[in-house]
Write a protein that holds these residues in place. Structure first.
Motif, short mmCIF file in Angstrom:
data_model
loop_
_atom_site.label_atom_id
_atom_site.label_comp_id
_atom_site.label_asym_id
_atom_site.label_seq_id
_atom_site.Cartn_x
_atom_site.Cartn_y
_atom_site.Cartn_z
N TYR A 1 0.86 -1.35 -0.04
CA TYR A 1 0.10 0.00 -0.05
C TYR A 1 0.72 1.36 0.00
N LEU A 2 1.80 1.45 1.15
CA LEU A 2 2.45 2.76 1.18
C LEU A 2 3.66 2.72 0.09
N GLY A 3 4.30 1.46 0.03
CA GLY A 3 5.24 1.49 -1.06
C GLY A 3 4.95 1.75 -2.38
N MET A 4 3.60 1.24 -2.78
CA MET A 4 3.36 1.50 -4.08
C MET A 4 2.71 2.80 -4.52
N ARG A 5 2.37 3.31 -3.31
CA ARG A 5 1.99 4.84 -3.37
C ARG A 5 3.07 5.70 -3.50
N ALA A 6 4.11 5.39 -2.72
CA ALA A 6 5.24 6.17 -2.82
C ALA A 6 5.94 6.20 -4.00
N ALA A 7 6.01 4.95 -4.73
CA ALA A 7 6.57 4.67 -5.81
C ALA A 7 6.07 5.47 -6.96
N GLU A 8 4.60 5.55 -6.74
CA GLU A 8 3.97 6.57 -7.73
C GLU A 8 4.41 7.89 -7.73
N ALA A 9 4.26 8.30 -6.42
CA ALA A 9 4.44 9.80 -6.07
C ALA A 9 5.95 10.29 -6.62
N GLU A 10 6.85 9.21 -6.36
CA GLU A 10 8.30 9.69 -6.62
C GLU A 10 8.36 9.70 -8.08
N ARG A 11 7.95 8.88 -8.93
CA ARG A 11 8.09 8.72 -10.33
C ARG A 11 7.53 9.86 -11.19
N VAL A 12 6.27 10.22 -10.46
CA VAL A 12 5.64 11.54 -11.26
C VAL A 12 6.34 12.54 -10.88
N ARG A 13 6.87 13.00 -9.60
CA ARG A 13 7.58 13.96 -9.40
C ARG A 13 8.81 14.00 -10.12
N THR A 14 9.58 13.13 -10.37
CA THR A 14 10.82 13.09 -10.80
C THR A 14 10.68 13.35 -12.04
N LEU A 15 9.87 12.66 -13.03
CA LEU A 15 9.65 12.99 -14.46
C LEU A 15 9.15 14.52 -14.73
N ASN A 16 8.40 14.74 -13.84
CA ASN A 16 7.90 16.29 -14.00
C ASN A 16 9.11 17.14 -13.66
N ALA A 17 9.61 16.99 -12.93
CA ALA A 17 10.66 17.83 -12.28
C ALA A 17 12.02 18.01 -13.57
N LEU A 18 12.13 16.77 -14.21
CA LEU A 18 13.18 16.58 -15.21
C LEU A 18 12.56 17.50 -16.56
N ALA A 19 11.17 17.09 -16.62
CA ALA A 19 10.85 17.74 -17.88
C ALA A 19 10.61 19.33 -17.96
N GLU A 20 10.67 19.82 -16.78
CA GLU A 20 10.79 21.20 -16.91
C GLU A 20 11.91 21.92 -17.39
N HIS A 21 12.96 21.11 -17.38
CA HIS A 21 14.33 21.57 -18.17
C HIS A 21 14.83 20.99 -19.06
N LEU B 1 -1.00 12.51 -14.91
CA LEU B 1 -0.30 13.55 -13.90
C LEU B 1 1.09 14.09 -14.23
N LEU B 2 1.08 13.74 -15.56
CA LEU B 2 2.65 14.19 -15.94
C LEU B 2 2.58 15.43 -17.00
N ARG B 3 3.30 16.22 -16.89
CA ARG B 3 3.43 17.59 -17.68
C ARG B 3 4.75 17.59 -18.33
N ARG B 4 4.55 18.01 -19.82
CA ARG B 4 5.64 18.16 -20.68
C ARG B 4 6.34 16.83 -20.85
N VAL B 5 5.92 15.67 -20.44
CA VAL B 5 6.87 14.43 -20.55
C VAL B 5 6.38 13.84 -21.96
N ASN B 6 7.10 13.54 -22.61
CA ASN B 6 6.88 12.65 -23.89
C ASN B 6 6.41 11.40 -23.69
N CYS B 7 5.01 11.37 -23.46
CA CYS B 7 4.50 9.88 -23.04
C CYS B 7 4.29 8.99 -24.14
#
Length: 393
Positions: free
Chosen positions: A237-257, A270-276
């Protein structure tokens, strides 16, 4: 030597079968579960027993652990060999893990330390590996100047874990307002701490009870040797939710630059500017992505505490450059900045991405070093040889 290989469709199975064949091991496959996922344990037992009657073998082998196979082998006095490639694995809490027939190989050392006391003679540590021969048969030789099929600055291949997270899928949340806030606080705390696992011991017993009461499908075992509620709450439960949050935040932060490409079958809303882009095939398309990307990103899911996921080995085995989160076992096998590189947090990741995108010669040298290291020391042939030395000293 004869082996019964119990298959369920793991992506690692073809590689192990290839190594067995190369070593002269005669393999009899039990593949019912690949096509019939809803087969009962009793039906599986009869199916395997029928194969054993027709083909005497030295041991039964499987990728990941099946309690019914351990129970069968214990009953008939045969070795049961399991190579674990996943984490978390609730089945390891089955009482059958204590059976004398077991020879269980775990790739995460923290996981090994958890279960080793239950069967010191039957539980071993063995890291994962890759199949460079397979990748070489698909990819052009590294010495050739062949234009890559994929040309990404930064790529990530994998799930966002939304579809594997009960806490994300069920809307609205069945948890109370306090329970939801408490959960969010735990995950935020974990994501702010690099290199330390908090989720196993942090949740209160009261919150775990609420979680269990709120989800009717809360996983459990019929024969656990200890209470598994905390393990399930922390990892499934917590581990899967944390994995989702971490991956979304990391990809969004990278895609800003930077230009970031994601290959996934997950929900990407939930992704922004990422080529999905959609998902890719493991044994044909994926290696081309690893080879053609300037930077291959690995974000290890939280339930894997210290070990190296398969993605690390496969990126290097395809000759790709790897930038991964730090895992405690990485220095055991690779030299940072020489074979691959690691990041500690988002600012560090952004800095290193900028550096490696502008230093192609260094990036390519590191990728070549990483490939040579895994080809010489860390293929599935190396791992199976180590496993057999333990089984038959």
């Amino acid at each position: 030597m004869n082996v019964l290989f119990y298959r369920y469709g793991s992506i690692c199975e073809p590689d192990i079968l290839e190594v067995f064949d190369r070593m002269g091991i005669i393999t009899h496959e039990a593949s019912l579960e690949i096509t019939c996922k809803d087969t009962s344990a009793e039906e599986k037992l009869h199916y395997v027993s029928d194969i054993l009657c027709k083909h005497p073998v030295d041991f039964i082998f499987s990728i990941n652990y099946f309690p019914f196979l351990s129970a069968l082998c214990e009953r008939i006095g045969m070795l049961y060999v399991c190579l674990s490639v996943d984490c978390p694995v609730l089945e390891f809490f089955s009482r059958t893990i204590r059976n004398r027939c077991n020879r269980i190989f775990l790739f995460d050392y923290a996981q090994h330390e958890t279960f080793y006391p239950e069967n010191p003679e039957g539980i071993f540590y063995l890291p994962l590996a890759t199949n460079t021969d397979r990748w070489n048969s698909i990819l052009p030789p590294l010495s050739e100047d062949t234009p890559p099929v994929y040309r990404d600055d930064i790529s990530f291949v994998g799930s966002l874990y939304h579809e594997k997270s009960p806490l994300s899928l069920l809307k609205p949340s069945p948890l109370s307002e306090f329970g939801t806030g408490y959960m969010d606080g735990l995950i935020e705390a974990q994501l702010k701490v690099s290199g330390m696992e908090l989720l196993m011991n942090a949740p209160s017993s009261q919150w775990i009870t609420e979680l269990k009461q709120s989800f009717s499908a809360f996983p459990s075992l019929a024969d656990p040797f200890t209470d598994t509620d905390r393990y399930v709450a922390a990892n499934c439960y917590l581990g899967m939710r944390a994995a989702e949050a971490e991956r979304v935040r990391t990809l969004n932060a990278l895609a800003e630059h930077f230009s970031v490409t994601l290959y996934t079958r997950s929900d990407t809303s939930l992704l922004r500017r990422v080529n999905c882009r959609g998902g890719v095939t493991t044994h044909s398309e994926m290696p081309h992505i690893f080879r053609g990307s300037k930077i291959n990103l690995n974000i290890t899911m939280r339930p894997i505490q210290t070990g190296l996921p398969l993605r690390v080995w496969d990126v290097l085995g395809c000759g790709g450059f790897l930038l991964t989160n730090y895992q405690a076992e990485i220095p055991e096998y690779f030299e940072l900045g020489k074979d691959l590189d690691c990041y500690e947090n988002l600012p560090d990741l952004l800095s290193k991405v900028q550096y490696y995108l502008t230093h192609e010669d260094i990036r390519q040298e590191i990728a070549a070093n990483g490939y040579r290291k895994v080809a010489q020391l860390h293929t599935w042939t190396h791992r199976i040889a180590s496993m057999l030395r333990i089984l038959f000293p």
